[in-house]
Design an enzyme around this catalytic site. Structure first.
Site, PDB file in Angstrom:
ATOM      1  N   TYR A 173       0.932  -1.248   0.068  1.00 10.86           N
ATOM      2  CA  TYR A 173      -0.023   0.129   0.222  1.00 10.86           C
ATOM      3  C   TYR A 173       1.000   1.378   0.035  1.00 10.86           C
ATOM      4  CZ  TYR A 173      -3.316   3.500   1.953  1.00 10.86           C
ATOM      5  OH  TYR A 173      -3.981   4.738   2.008  1.00 10.86           O
ATOM      6  N   ASN A 197       1.264  -9.681   1.384  1.00 11.08           N
ATOM      7  CA  ASN A 197       0.148  -8.980   1.672  1.00 11.08           C
ATOM      8  C   ASN A 197       0.052  -7.781   0.591  1.00 11.08           C
ATOM      9  OD1 ASN A 197      -2.181  -8.034   3.037  1.00 11.08           O
ATOM     10  ND2 ASN A 197      -1.095  -6.687   4.335  1.00 11.08           N
ATOM     11  N   ASP A 241      11.573 -12.874  -0.326  1.00 10.12           N
ATOM     12  CA  ASP A 241      11.346 -12.768   1.155  1.00 10.12           C
ATOM     13  C   ASP A 241      12.265 -12.441   1.998  1.00 10.12           C
ATOM     14  OD1 ASP A 241      10.303 -12.973   3.911  1.00 10.12           O
ATOM     15  OD2 ASP A 241       9.437 -14.748   3.783  1.00 10.12           O
ATOM     16  N   SER A 250       7.101   3.773  13.311  1.00 12.01           N
ATOM     17  CA  SER A 250       5.657   4.006  13.508  1.00 12.01           C
ATOM     18  C   SER A 250       5.320   4.740  14.745  1.00 12.01           C
ATOM     19  CB  SER A 250       4.882   2.534  13.673  1.00 12.01           C
ATOM     20  OG  SER A 250       3.743   2.708  14.080  1.00 12.01           O
ATOM     21  N   TYR A 288       3.892  -5.566  17.481  1.00 14.10           N
ATOM     22  CA  TYR A 288       4.453  -4.787  16.232  1.00 14.10           C
ATOM     23  C   TYR A 288       5.088  -3.507  16.757  1.00 14.10           C
ATOM     24  CZ  TYR A 288       3.301  -1.206  12.624  1.00 14.10           C
ATOM     25  OH  TYR A 288       3.602  -0.452  11.723  1.00 14.10           O
ATOM     26  N   LYS A 314       9.154  -2.497  15.775  1.00 15.05           N
ATOM     27  CA  LYS A 314       9.394  -1.186  15.293  1.00 15.05           C
ATOM     28  C   LYS A 314      10.805  -0.462  16.097  1.00 15.05           C
ATOM     29  CE  LYS A 314       6.876  -0.911  11.566  1.00 15.05           C
ATOM     30  NZ  LYS A 314       7.475  -1.028  10.238  1.00 15.05           N
ATOM     31  N   ARG A 364      -9.729  -3.558  21.645  1.00  9.12           N
ATOM     32  CA  ARG A 364      -8.811  -4.801  20.899  1.00  9.12           C
ATOM     33  C   ARG A 364      -7.596  -4.603  21.898  1.00  9.12           C
ATOM     34  NH1 ARG A 364      -8.138  -3.637  14.765  1.00  9.12           N
ATOM     35  NH2 ARG A 364      -7.535  -1.553  15.462  1.00  9.12           N
TER      36      ARG A 364
END
Length: 343
Positions: free
Chosen positions: A13, A37, A60, A129, A153, A157, A296
């Protein structure tokens, strides 16, 4: 003068939009992507938008068996710099599968560092991030804020930032870690945009899939946060603004001495989930059914960027509004209701 820039995750993206900006500016691009993805069609559409070719290596970075192929391709490309975007990125999934996140994200970064070292390249823009800040700071958060990611996650980072800091110190590299907030939107052509595999983990692609009829309704995770309407508040940034931020960071590294800079990329304004839904309804003229669900694990109530360092150091600021983000995202989704799969 044209530069040779590696973009890991360049079919994804954010990566596809970064490649458009680089190719449009005259740079040469080597994409390294495993398409876990992402979709090869995104690479073809980048070429169509820019009328320029990008070299693409299907590999990869986290897979040991692919290392020699990656090293050979990087050597042959003779890079001036790299933009590292490859990696897993879903907060909730990282809580459920921490080992996988540490394995993929850390090994991908280490392989790229090794490849650049072999090729003699010493400039890197890292896709970090805002999750590295956790929930330890008042808003807006600047780059001197306390670091304390609340999920695996974010911790990957944070760890990669530390690795790059040590590499820069030991080997005289120039590194910019871009701590960005919540990318949304799509290219104005409607040809490239966010097309997550399986069920989307982020808000906007899920909203868009509800609007286009791929999903029945949206789950809003948490309506009891200490925010004006009880839903989480995030700083959303148009993906084209974000892509241009990477180009600005490369320009800074072209002139900068060695060392590391951490830079926020955000709009400096927060919107709640319900505000985002309302904006998307305006853009799409579609109803967006939703229901509230429990919070979440790993999510925080609110985070908004102080992006003044980006303006002062690399000459960048976000230019597009939330309405721009929704209009462009809807153009992509409505023209590609099944994403790249229909191509």
């Amino acid at each position: 003068m044209a530069r040779n820039i590696i973009v890991t995750g360049g079919a994804g993206y954010i990566g596809s939009h970064v490649c458009v900006e680089l190719l449009s500016g005259g740079d040469n691009v080597l994409i390294v992507d495993d398409f876990s993805n992402s979709h090869p069609e995104a690479v073809e559409r980048v070429k169509a938008i820019t009328d320029r070719d990008a070299t693409c290596l299907h590999a990869d970075l986290a897979r040991f068996e692919d290392r020699e192929r990656i090293f050979a391709a990087v050597d042959a490309f003779a890079p001036d710099a790299a933009i590292h975007l490859a990696g897993l990125k879903a907060v909730g999934e990282s809580v459920a599968e921490p080992q996988r996140y540490y394995h993929v994200n850390l090994n991908s970064a280490l392989t790229l560092i090794a490849a650049l070292k072999r090729a003699g390249a010493k400039k890197l823009v890292f896709s970090s991030s805002a999750t590295v800040y956790g929930d330890l700071n008042p808003n807006p958060v600047d780059e001197n804020g306390r670091l304390g990611p609340t999920n695996p996650y974010g911790r990957t980072k944070f760890m990669i930032e530390q690795v790059l800091r040590d590499v820069a110190r030991a080997a005289d590299w120039g590194v910019v870690s871009l701590r960005y907030f919540n990318p949304v939107g799509a290219h104005s052509s409607g040809q490239i945009g966010e097309d997550p595999n399986d069920i989307p983990n982020n808000l906007f692609p899920y909203i868009a899939q509800v609007a286009v009829g791929r999903r029945e309704k949206l789950s809003v995770f948490g309506n009891d946060y200490p925010t004006p309407d009880g839903t989480g508040v995030r700083d959303y940034i148009h993906v084209v603004d974000l892509a241009r931020g990477h180009v600005s960071a490369l320009g800074y590294l072209d002139k900068a001495p060695t060392g590391v800079e951490d830079i926020n990329l955000g709009a400096g304004r927060g919107y709640s989930v319900l505000e985002a839904i309302a904006a998307f309804k305006r853009a799409s003229n579609r109803d967006i059914p939703y229901e509230f669900a429990p919070r979440r694990d790993g999510d925080i109530a609110e985070i908004v960027a102080d992006a003044s360092k980006a303006k002062n150091l690399i000459g960048w600021r976000a230019e597009k509004s939330l309405d721009d983000m929704c209009a462009d995202h809807w153009r992509w989704q409505s023209q590609n209701p099944n994403g790249y799969a229909e191509s």
